[in-house]
Write a protein that holds these residues in place. Structure first.
Motif, PDB file in Angstrom:
ATOM      1  N   ALA A   1      10.456  -2.688  -7.945  1.00 18.73           N
ATOM      2  CA  ALA A   1       9.232  -1.901  -7.804  1.00 18.73           C
ATOM      3  C   ALA A   1       9.578  -0.530  -7.228  1.00 18.73           C
ATOM      4  O   ALA A   1      10.589  -0.372  -6.535  1.00 18.73           O
ATOM      5  N   VAL A   2       8.723   0.446  -7.534  1.00 24.56           N
ATOM      6  CA  VAL A   2       8.900   1.807  -7.021  1.00 24.56           C
ATOM      7  C   VAL A   2       7.647   2.192  -6.248  1.00 24.56           C
ATOM      8  O   VAL A   2       6.520   2.002  -6.720  1.00 24.56           O
ATOM      9  N   LEU A   3       7.851   2.747  -5.055  1.00 24.93           N
ATOM     10  CA  LEU A   3       6.763   3.264  -4.223  1.00 24.93           C
ATOM     11  C   LEU A   3       7.015   4.742  -3.994  1.00 24.93           C
ATOM     12  O   LEU A   3       8.050   5.119  -3.424  1.00 24.93           O
ATOM     13  N   THR A   4       6.093   5.593  -4.467  1.00 23.20           N
ATOM     14  CA  THR A   4       6.276   7.033  -4.293  1.00 23.20           C
ATOM     15  C   THR A   4       5.001   7.635  -3.726  1.00 23.20           C
ATOM     16  O   THR A   4       3.934   7.013  -3.707  1.00 23.20           O
TER      17      THR A   4
ATOM     18  N   LEU B   1      15.154   8.035  -9.553  1.00 20.59           N
ATOM     19  CA  LEU B   1      13.767   7.722  -9.209  1.00 20.59           C
ATOM     20  C   LEU B   1      12.810   8.199 -10.303  1.00 20.59           C
ATOM     21  O   LEU B   1      11.914   7.464 -10.739  1.00 20.59           O
TER      22      LEU B   1
ATOM     23  N   ALA C   1       0.624  -1.692  -3.163  1.00 15.42           N
ATOM     24  CA  ALA C   1       2.064  -1.517  -3.035  1.00 15.42           C
ATOM     25  C   ALA C   1       2.704  -2.717  -2.337  1.00 15.42           C
ATOM     26  O   ALA C   1       3.787  -3.167  -2.727  1.00 15.42           O
TER      27      ALA C   1
ATOM     28  N   LYS D   1       3.524   6.134   3.185  1.00 11.76           N
ATOM     29  CA  LYS D   1       4.681   5.384   2.666  1.00 11.76           C
ATOM     30  C   LYS D   1       5.351   4.584   3.784  1.00 11.76           C
ATOM     31  O   LYS D   1       5.694   3.416   3.604  1.00 11.76           O
TER      32      LYS D   1
ATOM     33  N   ARG E   1       1.829   4.871  -6.808  1.00  8.87           N
ATOM     34  CA  ARG E   1       1.914   6.219  -6.236  1.00  8.87           C
ATOM     35  C   ARG E   1       0.784   6.378  -5.223  1.00  8.87           C
ATOM     36  O   ARG E   1      -0.396   6.279  -5.585  1.00  8.87           O
TER      37      ARG E   1
ATOM     38  N   LEU F   1      13.059   5.968 -13.396  1.00  4.41           N
ATOM     39  CA  LEU F   1      12.386   4.675 -13.244  1.00  4.41           C
ATOM     40  C   LEU F   1      10.876   4.826 -13.412  1.00  4.41           C
ATOM     41  O   LEU F   1      10.211   3.968 -14.001  1.00  4.41           O
ATOM     42  N   LEU F   2      10.337   5.937 -12.890  1.00  2.00           N
ATOM     43  CA  LEU F   2       8.904   6.167 -13.045  1.00  2.00           C
ATOM     44  C   LEU F   2       8.541   6.498 -14.492  1.00  2.00           C
ATOM     45  O   LEU F   2       7.421   6.254 -14.941  1.00  2.00           O
TER      46      LEU F   2
ATOM     47  N   ARG G   1       5.169   0.187 -10.481  1.00  2.22           N
ATOM     48  CA  ARG G   1       5.183   1.298  -9.537  1.00  2.22           C
ATOM     49  C   ARG G   1       3.795   1.528  -8.949  1.00  2.22           C
ATOM     50  O   ARG G   1       2.783   1.194  -9.560  1.00  2.22           O
TER      51      ARG G   1
END
Length: 742
Positions: A361-364, A482, A351, A371, A495, A485-486, A493
């Motif tokens: 970028a997406v961080l979930t 969100l 990440a 996180k 996860r 985007l995922l 991304r």
């Protein structure tokens, strides 16, 4: 609002009385229980029940109704209708003027005015206001203000006489008058559907009731077009960016009660008038055919603009963090380990690299998966390269938490963009932010409109990192940015899935993950997670109040107003936020005869009340006050007609009394309204009266709002239903499609 009783019984009688106290008021029905004084009874107060919503304490009322004998409460007057009259006695006039009815006059000044002029004071204000300077302490400036306020009250009363006759409540009549002034009656009579667009608090249903009262035909094209726009607006309130045309027509047909064949031509007219937009959207999953999507214009523009803006960020020709393109990651991560004293897990390392090398970028991930530490690591590395870092979150509480986590300043999206009256932002594509890295925390609650405004303001070449838990409830506003985007191809991304050992000791973390997986939470064996069983809704509400006001403060030393938040599945119902707010207010901020308070509709506001803002108001505060902002009432001025709130962002905001429909109590709020916030302790009442709202992601979101303590109160059956019932399904959005095809 005057109400005509249809029931038979004793002949109506007239009762003239001064309204001394309102003990109960239902905002939805208008049903009110009040205590009044008459010349005959003096200090012995009588009980009046009926539709008195809008009447203010201190007013003299002429009530029409019947005397009844209640088996429990005894003799009381049941009012069918009322009108306000000017009081005639010195005592009544003093009470009337001192009640805060007229801006500029409080109890002390009312006493002076009545002492000086006696019963003639009302005539003086009406006919010779310049003579008020004779009263000690009243100068020319204040005298003029009182005269102007009296004239405005008179004008509003005249408008109300007409509006009440067509079914408009007193509070909405004031708003209509503020919007249209002397043209109020003419506008209501000729263009009632304008009210739904122009006056906050009036929707299609209210405008439609008025339209029928003034003779607008049931099958009028204007009514049908207004109904179609209302149907789309209701869908937006439910989170949808558009409705498939067949769904729209079916829903509008039900709302309007007109033949289906009349709706199609009205829909075509709206498209031609650019009141709505039609577009064919490819179906997803098993829906192979295209969907004829119908949008309200702002949501169509925002969705296209956001997709375009994200694609431009992704494909920008230059990179404001190009130092990370060829960085020695082993060396960088070793430096970071020395700096923080902690190793990153492999998912976290991925990440960190992604955020610093990908422009979007997406961080979930769920609670306890790291996180927060990952975000801190990204910020540490970017700061080491002297990057200009902008940290942002949807709410004040979330922004404060982000600042504490990273040691860098953070702001809400609204404050960052400096939204102006009308909603336009100071920062946009023509005046972008000074930023190399923009981190958006709690991004699951960022709706389509706000996301579009933010992305417009990010300079091309900068990096955007969206951080959030996609398993939580989606945003209150339309869209699910969100999740889209995922779902979109080509958006980088990561996860996070590993729960860290320390987090495994927390009942909050463990049970959040259990609920999210469809497993029943463990309600014993943890010091931070409890269940108080109670099967019936009303006893559960009483138990919730006891838990908040007594048990949690006694056991954990937490302040019941500042540290404990009640989160409910629904607003209505015996254990809903509305009822619980009344019960909690009486427990935590009860009525005192010597403390000022102000009633508005079914609510009464007191110093010390926890309150929340119900709509975006760009004209208040330094940069607007926004839906969901929470604060505490610090002052109520009957003389100045103002109520003062200190928000959780430590801003002091004044509300005039006719703006109090923008506020609601916040001792208890719905779980939807809690998104983006975090509280030391959360108490969640779960009852079968909320059956339709009991969903897994709702309970999961409520649990994850707590930092130290979760207490569930209520039915084991309701808890089981919430755990086993998956979310309500995806919303109607096309952002993922637009991102994949640009």
């Amino acid at each position: 609002m005057p109400v005509t009783a249809a029931e038979s019984g004793p002949r109506p009688v007239v009762l003239e009385a001064v309204l001394e106290r309102i003990t109960y008021a239902n905002e939805d029905t208008g049903y009110t229980v009040a205590r009044v004084a008459t010349e005959r009874t003096g200090s012995d107060l009588l009980t009046v029940v009926g539709a008195l919503l809008g009447a203010q304490v201190g007013e003299s009322l002429r009530l029409t109704g019947r005397w009844r004998s209640h088996p429990k409460y005894g003799r009381q007057f049941e009012a069918d209708s009322y009108s306000t009259v000017l009081p005639a006695t010195v005592q009544g006039i003093r009470r009337y003027l001192g009640s805060g009815m007229i801006k500029g006059i409080g109890p002390v000044m009312a006493d002076r005015m009545v002492s000086h002029f006696g019963t003639d004071i009302l005539r003086i204000i009406e006919e010779e206001p310049e003579r008020l300077v004779e009263v000690p302490g009243l100068g020319p400036k204040r005298t003029k203000r009182i005269g102007d306020a009296w004239e405005e009250q008179k004008a509003i009363k005249e408008v109300m006489v007409f509006l009440q006759g067509v079914g408009v409540s007193t509070s909405l009549a004031v708003r209509i008058y503020k919007q249209y002034g002397e043209g109020s009656v003419d506008t209501v009579r000729r263009e009632p559907y304008r009210l739904a667009a122009d006056v906050w608090g009036i929707g299609f249903k209210t405008a439609d009731t008025i339209a029928q009262a003034v003779g607008i035909p049931h099958d009028s094209p204007e009514r049908i077009k207004a109904g179609l726009q209302y149907t789309l607006s209701e869908a937006a309130d439910d989170g949808h960016c558009f409705l498939p045309e067949p769904n729209l027509v079916t829903a509008a047909e039900k709302i309007l009660g007109v033949p289906r064949e009349l709706i199609g031509p009205a829909l075509d007219e709206l498209v031609q008038e650019e009141g709505i937009v039609r577009e064919a959207i490819p179906g997803t999953g098993e829906e192979a055919a295209t969907v004829p999507a119908v949008y309200l214009v702002p949501f169509h523009r925002a969705e296209r603009s956001l997709a375009s803006g994200l694609r431009e960020l992704l494909n920008a020709g230059h990179d404001r963090l190009k130092a990370f393109a060829d960085v020695d990651w082993a060396k960088a991560l070793a430096w970071l380990r020395k700096r923080t004293g902690t190793d990153l897990a492999s998912e976290q390392e991925e990440a960190v690299r992604l955020a610093l090398t990908s422009k979007v970028a997406v961080l979930t991930g769920g609670p306890g998966c790291g996180k927060s530490f990952t975000v801190r690591s990204i910020v540490e590395l970017a700061a080491a390269k002297q990057a200009r870092i902008v940290l942002v979150a949807p709410t004040g509480r979330a922004a404060k938490r982000l600042a504490e986590l990273t040691g860098h300043e953070a702001a809400t999206v609204h404050r960052l963009l400096q939204l102006q009256p009308g909603g336009d932002a100071k920062f946009d594509q023509d005046n972008p932010l000074e930023a190399d890295l923009v981190v958006v925390d709690e991004s699951s609650m960022v709706d389509l409109i706000l996301a579009n405004k933010l992305v417009k303001a990010i300079p091309r070449g900068a990096h955007l990192l969206l951080v959030g838990d996609v398993d939580q409830l989606p945003s209150v506003g339309a869209g699910e940015v969100l999740a889209d985007l995922l779902a979109a191809e080509g958006v980088p991304r990561v996860r996070l899935t590993k729960i860290f050992r320390q987090a495994q000791q927390s009942g909050i973390v463990v049970n959040a993950h259990r609920v999210n997986s469809g497993d029943h939470p463990h309600t014993q064996g943890y010091p931070d997670f409890f269940l108080f069983p109670c099967e019936e809704a009303e006893p559960a509400a009483e138990l919730t109040v006891d838990v908040v006001a007594n048990r949690v403060p006694r056991k954990f030393g937490l302040d019941p107003r500042r540290d404990v938040q009640v989160l409910t599945p629904m607003h209505r119902g015996p254990a809903g936020a509305g009822t619980l707010n009344s019960l909690l207010q009486e427990a935590l901020t009860p009525h005192h005869d010597n403390r000022p308070e102000r009633r508005y509709g079914g609510r009464v506001f007191r110093v010390g009340d926890k309150v929340t803002q119900l709509r975006n108001n760009y004209d208040k505060g330094e940069a607007g006050v926004f839906n969901g902002t929470v604060g505490v009432v610090t002052e109520v001025s009957l003389e100045e007609h103002t109520l003062t709130v200190q928000t959780d962002e430590d801003e002091i905001i004044d509300y005039s009394f006719d703006e109090l429909d923008e506020l609601a109590h916040a001792y208890a709020i719905t779980i939807h309204r809690s998104q983006g916030s975090e509280y030391p302790a959360v108490v969640i009442p779960l009852t079968t009266s909320s059956w339709m709202m009991l969903r897994r992601n709702l309970l999961y979101t409520g649990i994850t709002r707590a930092k130290k303590l979760v207490v569930l109160v209520g039915s084991r059956r309701a808890l089981a239903a919430a755990v086993r019932t998956a979310g309500a399904g995806r919303r109607h959005t096309a952002l993922a499609h637009r991102l994949s095809t640009l």
